[in-house]
Design a protein around this motif. Structure first.
Motif, short mmCIF file in Angstrom:
data_model
loop_
_atom_site.label_atom_id
_atom_site.label_comp_id
_atom_site.label_asym_id
_atom_site.label_seq_id
_atom_site.Cartn_x
_atom_site.Cartn_y
_atom_site.Cartn_z
N GLN A 161 0.83 -1.21 0.00
CA GLN A 161 0.00 0.00 0.00
C GLN A 161 0.86 1.26 0.00
O GLN A 161 0.55 2.22 -0.71
N ARG A 162 1.94 1.24 0.78
CA ARG A 162 2.83 2.41 0.79
C ARG A 162 3.47 2.61 -0.58
O ARG A 162 3.55 3.73 -1.08
N ALA A 163 3.94 1.52 -1.17
CA ALA A 163 4.57 1.63 -2.48
C ALA A 163 3.59 2.16 -3.51
O ALA A 163 3.93 3.04 -4.32
N ALA A 164 2.34 1.64 -3.49
CA ALA A 164 1.33 2.09 -4.46
C ALA A 164 0.97 3.55 -4.23
O ALA A 164 0.76 4.31 -5.18
N ALA A 165 0.87 3.95 -2.95
CA ALA A 165 0.52 5.34 -2.64
C ALA A 165 1.62 6.30 -3.11
O ALA A 165 1.34 7.32 -3.75
N THR A 224 9.72 14.57 -15.79
CA THR A 224 8.87 13.40 -15.95
C THR A 224 9.69 12.13 -16.00
O THR A 224 9.33 11.11 -15.37
N ALA A 225 10.79 12.16 -16.73
CA ALA A 225 11.64 10.98 -16.85
C ALA A 225 12.29 10.62 -15.51
O ALA A 225 12.37 9.44 -15.15
N LEU A 226 12.74 11.62 -14.77
CA LEU A 226 13.35 11.36 -13.46
C LEU A 226 12.35 10.74 -12.50
O LEU A 226 12.68 9.82 -11.73
N LEU A 227 11.11 11.22 -12.53
CA LEU A 227 10.08 10.66 -11.65
C LEU A 227 9.74 9.23 -12.05
O LEU A 227 9.55 8.36 -11.20
N LYS A 228 9.64 8.97 -13.34
CA LYS A 228 9.27 7.64 -13.83
C LYS A 228 10.36 6.61 -13.54
O LYS A 228 10.05 5.44 -13.29
N SER A 229 11.61 7.05 -13.56
CA SER A 229 12.73 6.12 -13.44
C SER A 229 13.26 6.00 -12.02
O SER A 229 14.40 5.54 -11.82
N ALA A 230 12.47 6.41 -11.02
CA ALA A 230 12.81 6.21 -9.61
C ALA A 230 14.16 6.82 -9.24
O ALA A 230 15.01 6.17 -8.63
N GLN A 231 14.34 8.09 -9.58
CA GLN A 231 15.58 8.79 -9.25
C GLN A 231 15.44 9.55 -7.94
O GLN A 231 14.34 9.79 -7.45
N LEU A 232 16.58 9.91 -7.35
CA LEU A 232 16.57 10.65 -6.10
C LEU A 232 15.73 11.91 -6.21
O LEU A 232 15.76 12.57 -7.25
N PRO A 233 14.98 12.25 -5.17
CA PRO A 233 14.82 11.53 -3.90
C PRO A 233 13.54 10.69 -3.85
O PRO A 233 13.06 10.38 -2.76
N VAL A 234 12.96 10.32 -4.99
CA VAL A 234 11.67 9.63 -5.01
C VAL A 234 11.85 8.18 -5.47
O VAL A 234 10.99 7.62 -6.14
N THR A 512 12.58 6.44 4.51
CA THR A 512 11.83 6.63 5.75
C THR A 512 11.15 8.00 5.77
O THR A 512 9.99 8.13 6.17
N ILE A 513 11.86 9.01 5.33
CA ILE A 513 11.28 10.35 5.25
C ILE A 513 10.11 10.36 4.27
O ILE A 513 9.05 10.94 4.53
N ALA A 514 10.29 9.69 3.13
CA ALA A 514 9.22 9.63 2.13
C ALA A 514 8.00 8.91 2.69
O ALA A 514 6.86 9.32 2.45
N ALA A 520 1.41 11.13 6.12
CA ALA A 520 0.78 12.41 6.46
C ALA A 520 -0.23 12.83 5.41
O ALA A 520 -1.25 13.44 5.72
N LEU A 521 0.05 12.48 4.14
CA LEU A 521 -0.86 12.85 3.06
C LEU A 521 -2.03 11.89 2.91
O LEU A 521 -3.05 12.24 2.32
N THR A 522 -1.89 10.67 3.45
CA THR A 522 -2.96 9.67 3.34
C THR A 522 -3.30 9.14 4.73
O THR A 522 -2.90 8.05 5.11
N PRO A 523 -4.06 9.92 5.52
CA PRO A 523 -4.36 9.50 6.89
C PRO A 523 -5.13 8.19 6.97
O PRO A 523 -5.01 7.45 7.95
N ASP A 524 -5.94 7.86 5.97
CA ASP A 524 -6.67 6.61 6.00
C ASP A 524 -5.72 5.42 6.03
O ASP A 524 -5.94 4.44 6.74
N ARG A 525 -4.66 5.51 5.23
CA ARG A 525 -3.67 4.44 5.22
C ARG A 525 -2.93 4.37 6.55
O ARG A 525 -2.58 3.30 7.02
N ARG A 526 -2.71 5.53 7.16
CA ARG A 526 -2.03 5.54 8.45
C ARG A 526 -2.85 4.82 9.50
O ARG A 526 -2.37 4.01 10.28
N ARG A 527 -4.18 5.08 9.51
CA ARG A 527 -5.03 4.41 10.48
C ARG A 527 -5.09 2.92 10.21
O ARG A 527 -5.07 2.09 11.11
#
Length: 534
Positions: A161-165, A224-234, A512-514, A520-527
């Motif tokens: 769920q975390r990975a998908a979120a 867009t390419a950096l985000l798609k290819s799992a580059q720092l820091p995402v 861990t920071i991510a 924090a952005l998905t409180p439902d998942r946190r609960r």
């Protein structure tokens, strides 16, 4: 007759889509039967992909008319770049679909998994053959949405769920960036056809023309390419997809994550008009490659180690794009996809292979002085082989830098050969192996450059000082990684090296920071996560 080649190219994703549709039409398809239908469809898709590649090699690029309005719509464009990627993804698709039949045998979600696997492959193939940016964007978004279904194949798993979120947030930002880039390109060039945009960009380069619109569009494409290819820091979401079935990891690491690199290569002529975008790719890609390579050394989980390897390899690939070595980046995508698909699908046998090949240690790590001597010899040999192939750091800094990093893998072998009791036979054999690796690498580079010469622009000549500086930093940094690896093994009991190992094994806590941001952005998942752990 002229519309037949585009139809052959379109038949590859269409065959997979029809097979996926069968699972919706048939009320209760037998998992084994549906898996066999999926295998047959993937083999047919591969045959159509290879036929398309032969057509492109024989007659040149394949382009269809656009079905739509206002310049946007549905069209197919397959050049040598698309032909290579189409054949690659279709081939990996056959292997993954075939593997999935036995891997998920008996799982209650077998049919659902196979259906989404086929739809994901369909989306990737449509992305590759898209001749219009509208279709490219739709396929880009469809790839993310179908991948999310695979990431959540076991929805009860918190890590999944975390990975998908995280992937959803990153994908939506990337989608918006790509849409904005498309709007800017249309405003600048007055067309949404990818081939026409490339031709206009080449004409602008000849006339030394550029504009703020093109620069902004190129920066958005790079983002867009950096985000798609799992580059720092995402990069963190890629590490957590280990919660999904192994075939998803193989397909993701071997095909889908390369979409960022393919996007840059598709708009390579546009990227050459915007030096800031190229520098962004080179700096972030280089930093990610260094980060992933260091963290990978400390991982004890085979699949997590492979995931960090993918992060690093995608960094190398985007680094090459940033340095203008586009054909080298395509070769990197091709080689990495085949290697990583095999690595994931065979990861369950790694322990058996390790036990079968175990031998007693010959006596620890090579002395640092001999390691540096081996490093100097390997680098000198790499530059010598590059010169023999007519490749120089002044013209092809990205190609030379990656070649040096690849051959550095033999440094420990050579250092071991000259440690304690040097043997002339071993030294000659090791040196010949290093020269052979370099020769194969630069030979493949030359072959890929020749094959894609009509689709991808040649490196800038001469490369600017920023490119040469970045390439030099890459070589120095990975020489440092080689020495670091040696020192960490030699001083494993000392506090400094133990602390370094711990910090690196946790990925410097970036993931861990991510995770905290996502919670924090998905409180439902946190609960939900709190309830599961309580």
């Amino acid at each position: 007759m002229q519309n037949l080649p585009p139809l052959i190219a379109l038949a590859a994703p269409a065959t997979l889509a029809m097979a996926a549709l069968y699972a919706r039409i048939e009320p209760t398809p037998t998992p084994r039967r549906f898996a066999n239908i999926a295998i047959a469809a993937s083999i047919a898709a591969l045959a159509f992909a290879l036929a398309t590649a032969v057509t492109v090699a024989t007659y040149g690029p394949v382009t269809s008319p656009t079905l739509g309005f206002g310049g946007g719509g549905f069209s197919v464009h397959v050049d040598s770049l698309s032909a290579v990627m189409l054949s690659l993804v279709a081939f990996i698709g056959v292997i993954v679909v075939r593997y999935s039949r036995n891997y998920l045998d008996g799982d209650p979600g077998h049919v659902r998994f196979t259906r989404w696997l086929l739809l994901t492959l369909t989306s990737v193939l449509m992305l590759i053959i898209a001749g219009n940016i509208v279709l490219l964007i739709l396929a880009w978004i469809a790839t993310s949405l179908s991948l999310k279904k695979l990431l959540l194949f076991y929805p009860q798993r918190a890590a999944a769920q975390r990975a998908a979120a995280k992937k959803s947030w990153i994908s939506r930002i990337g989608d918006v960036s790509l849409i904005l880039a498309a709007g800017l390109l249309y405003a600048e060039f007055g067309t949404l056809e990818t081939a026409a945009i490339g031709e206009a960009a080449r004409a602008a380069a000849v006339n030394a023309q550029t504009s703020l619109l093109v620069t902004a569009a190129a920066l958005l494409i790079a983002l867009t390419a950096l985000l798609k290819s799992a580059q720092l820091p995402v990069h963190g979401w890629l590490i957590e997809v280990m919660e999904t079935p192994t075939p998803v990891s193989a397909l993701l690491h071997a095909g889908i994550i390369n979409a960022g690199g393919f996007l840059v290569l598709r708009f390579a002529d546009v990227m050459l008009l915007a030096t800031p975008a190229l520098h962004l790719l080179a700096i972030v890609g280089g930093a990610t490659a260094l980060f992933g390579s260091l963290v990978m050394l400390t991982q004890t989980s085979i699949k997590v180690q492979l995931a960090y390897s993918t992060v690093a390899q995608m960094g190398f690939m985007l680094l090459q794009c940033g340095l203008g070595a586009f054909s080298s980046a395509l070769l990197h995508i091709f080689a990495h996809s085949l290697y990583k698909a095999h690595a994931f699908l065979s990861s369950g046998s790694v322990m058996d292979l390790a036990r079968a090949s175990w031998t007693p240690s010959p006596g620890g790590q090579p002395h640092p002085a001999r390691l540096l001597m081996a490093l100097a010899v390997v680098l000198a040999g790499t530059f010598g082989v590059a010169a023999a192939f007519g490749v120089s750091a002044a013209v092809n800094p990205g190609t030379v830098a990656l070649g040096a990093v690849i051959v550095m893998a033999l440094v420990h072998l050579m250092a071991g050969a000259i440690d304690e009791r040097p043997d002339a036979y071993v030294l000659v054999k090791t040196g010949a192996a290093a020269a052979a690796v370099a020769a194969v690498y630069f030979g493949l580079q030359a072959a890929m450059a020749h094959m894609t010469g009509a689709s991808l622009p040649a490196p800038r000549t001469p490369a600017d000082m920023a490119d040469i500086t970045i390439a030099a930093l890459v070589i120095v940094s990975f020489a440092g990684v080689t020495v670091f690896q040696n020192q960490m093994a030699r001083h494993a009991t000392q506090p400094f090296w133990q602390a370094a190992y711990v910090h690196l094994s946790h990925g410097l806590y970036l993931n861990t920071i991510a995770n905290r941001i996502v919670l924090a952005l998905t409180p439902d998942r946190r609960r939900a996560g709190t309830r599961r752990t309580s």
